[in-house]
Write a protein that holds these residues in place. Structure first.
Motif, mmCIF file in Angstrom:
data_model
loop_
_atom_site.group_PDB
_atom_site.id
_atom_site.type_symbol
_atom_site.label_atom_id
_atom_site.label_comp_id
_atom_site.label_asym_id
_atom_site.label_seq_id
_atom_site.Cartn_x
_atom_site.Cartn_y
_atom_site.Cartn_z
ATOM 1 N N LEU A 76 -31.603 -9.896 -2.001
ATOM 2 C CA LEU A 76 -31.184 -8.688 -1.307
ATOM 3 C C LEU A 76 -30.113 -8.005 -2.138
ATOM 4 O O LEU A 76 -29.151 -8.655 -2.569
ATOM 5 N N LEU A 77 -30.285 -6.705 -2.356
ATOM 6 C CA LEU A 77 -29.276 -5.954 -3.097
ATOM 7 C C LEU A 77 -28.062 -5.700 -2.212
ATOM 8 O O LEU A 77 -28.200 -5.568 -0.993
ATOM 9 N N PRO A 78 -26.885 -5.590 -2.808
ATOM 10 C CA PRO A 78 -25.702 -5.216 -2.011
ATOM 11 C C PRO A 78 -25.940 -3.864 -1.345
ATOM 12 O O PRO A 78 -26.669 -3.018 -1.897
ATOM 13 N N PRO A 79 -25.334 -3.620 -0.187
ATOM 14 C CA PRO A 79 -25.578 -2.358 0.533
ATOM 15 C C PRO A 79 -25.237 -1.114 -0.286
ATOM 16 O O PRO A 79 -25.792 -0.054 -0.056
ATOM 17 N N THR A 80 -24.337 -1.247 -1.249
ATOM 18 C CA THR A 80 -23.922 -0.089 -2.054
ATOM 19 C C THR A 80 -24.829 0.143 -3.262
ATOM 20 O O THR A 80 -24.647 1.114 -3.978
ATOM 21 N N MET A 81 -25.792 -0.735 -3.500
ATOM 22 C CA MET A 81 -26.661 -0.608 -4.680
ATOM 23 C C MET A 81 -28.068 -0.208 -4.253
ATOM 24 O O MET A 81 -28.659 -0.821 -3.378
ATOM 25 N N ALA A 82 -28.575 0.824 -4.908
ATOM 26 C CA ALA A 82 -29.932 1.287 -4.622
ATOM 27 C C ALA A 82 -30.865 0.867 -5.753
ATOM 28 O O ALA A 82 -30.443 0.672 -6.883
ATOM 29 N N LEU A 83 -32.113 0.770 -5.424
ATOM 30 C CA LEU A 83 -33.138 0.472 -6.424
ATOM 31 C C LEU A 83 -33.263 1.676 -7.349
ATOM 32 O O LEU A 83 -33.421 2.803 -6.884
ATOM 33 N N PRO A 84 -33.168 1.486 -8.672
ATOM 34 C CA PRO A 84 -33.283 2.626 -9.593
ATOM 35 C C PRO A 84 -34.652 3.295 -9.497
ATOM 36 O O PRO A 84 -35.652 2.649 -9.202
ATOM 37 N N ASP A 85 -34.669 4.593 -9.747
ATOM 38 C CA ASP A 85 -35.927 5.349 -9.713
ATOM 39 C C ASP A 85 -36.967 4.752 -10.653
ATOM 40 O O ASP A 85 -38.156 4.772 -10.364
ATOM 41 N N SER A 86 -36.511 4.213 -11.785
ATOM 42 C CA SER A 86 -37.456 3.656 -12.763
ATOM 43 C C SER A 86 -38.219 2.458 -12.211
ATOM 44 O O SER A 86 -39.269 2.094 -12.736
ATOM 45 N N LEU A 87 -37.714 1.851 -11.138
ATOM 46 C CA LEU A 87 -38.404 0.707 -10.545
ATOM 47 C C LEU A 87 -39.183 1.077 -9.288
ATOM 48 O O LEU A 87 -39.897 0.254 -8.737
ATOM 49 N N ARG A 88 -39.030 2.287 -8.844
ATOM 50 C CA ARG A 88 -39.774 2.712 -7.659
ATOM 51 C C ARG A 88 -41.234 2.955 -8.002
ATOM 52 O O ARG A 88 -42.109 2.627 -7.246
ATOM 53 N N GLY A 89 -41.472 3.533 -9.154
ATOM 54 C CA GLY A 89 -42.841 3.759 -9.591
ATOM 55 C C GLY A 89 -43.557 4.769 -8.721
ATOM 56 O O GLY A 89 -43.111 5.113 -7.636
ATOM 57 N N PRO A 90 -44.690 5.251 -9.187
ATOM 58 C CA PRO A 90 -45.502 6.172 -8.385
ATOM 59 C C PRO A 90 -46.241 5.394 -7.299
ATOM 60 O O PRO A 90 -46.160 4.170 -7.233
ATOM 61 N N ASP A 91 -46.965 6.103 -6.489
ATOM 62 C CA ASP A 91 -47.805 5.476 -5.479
ATOM 63 C C ASP A 91 -48.681 4.424 -6.166
ATOM 64 O O ASP A 91 -49.323 4.696 -7.175
ATOM 65 N N SER A 92 -48.685 3.212 -5.635
ATOM 66 C CA SER A 92 -49.392 2.113 -6.299
ATOM 67 C C SER A 92 -50.891 2.367 -6.452
ATOM 68 O O SER A 92 -51.551 1.728 -7.255
ATOM 69 N N VAL A 93 -51.448 3.301 -5.705
ATOM 70 C CA VAL A 93 -52.867 3.614 -5.829
ATOM 71 C C VAL A 93 -53.154 4.205 -7.210
ATOM 72 O O VAL A 93 -54.228 4.021 -7.769
ATOM 73 N N THR A 94 -52.157 4.899 -7.793
ATOM 74 C CA THR A 94 -52.373 5.550 -9.083
ATOM 75 C C THR A 94 -52.098 4.616 -10.259
ATOM 76 O O THR A 94 -52.338 4.988 -11.402
ATOM 77 N N LEU A 95 -51.607 3.419 -10.012
ATOM 78 C CA LEU A 95 -51.308 2.480 -11.087
ATOM 79 C C LEU A 95 -52.498 1.563 -11.351
ATOM 80 O O LEU A 95 -53.175 1.134 -10.415
ATOM 81 N N SER A 96 -52.692 1.248 -12.610
ATOM 82 C CA SER A 96 -53.705 0.254 -12.939
ATOM 83 C C SER A 96 -53.160 -1.116 -12.536
ATOM 84 O O SER A 96 -51.963 -1.276 -12.285
#
Length: 153
Positions: A76-96
């Protein structure tokens, strides 16, 4: 007597959103995940605010809320830390499949590096429109309450 639209809207919002004090007997009798009208939904905010304290032991939580529906270990990430955009990725349907595996590996590394290992206790508290909602209690590695929240699955 004529009511203004603002007064009517206020009445509807305040009248439809109510909460109840925690009632342990009612809580314990309604532990099923399939119950879409679970009375726990009305008590959960009182449970979080007034009955779950940081530092409580797992045993104290179980004494108060009963056995959890599910337990899981995770990071679990600390409440003050967000997941970076680079790890969010696009909708998984568009990923191989290969791209999804790479994104998952990067995310897992990030969580292991910056996250805290916790055990989650989950208690069903009703449903949203289509998904069950759970009171989630995060425990530290030594079994003490870290924090709690409601989430959908």
């Amino acid at each position: 007597m004529k009511l203004s639209p603002v007064a009517v809207l206020s009445f509807l919002v305040l009248g439809c959103s109510h909460s109840a004090s925690f009632d342990q007997e009612v809580w314990l009798q309604n532990s099923g995940v399939e119950d879409t009208r679970n009375p726990r939904a009305y008590m959960v905010q009182d449970v979080i605010k007034n009955h779950l304290r940081a530092g409580m032991t797992r045993q104290q939580v179980v004494q108060k809320l009963g056995a959890p529906y599910k337990e899981a270990a995770t990071y679990l990430l600390p409440p003050t830390m967000a997941l970076p955009d680079s790890l969010r990725g696009p909708d998984s349907v568009t990923l191989s499949e290969d791209q999804q595996k790479q994104l998952d590996a990067r995310s897992n590394r990030f969580f292991r590096t910056y996250g805290q290992q916790v055990k989650l206790l989950e208690y069903p508290v009703g449903w949203s429109i289509i998904d069950p909602r759970f009171l989630t209690v995060a425990l530290t590695p030594d079994g003490r309450v870290l924090r709690s929240w409601v989430e959908e699955h």
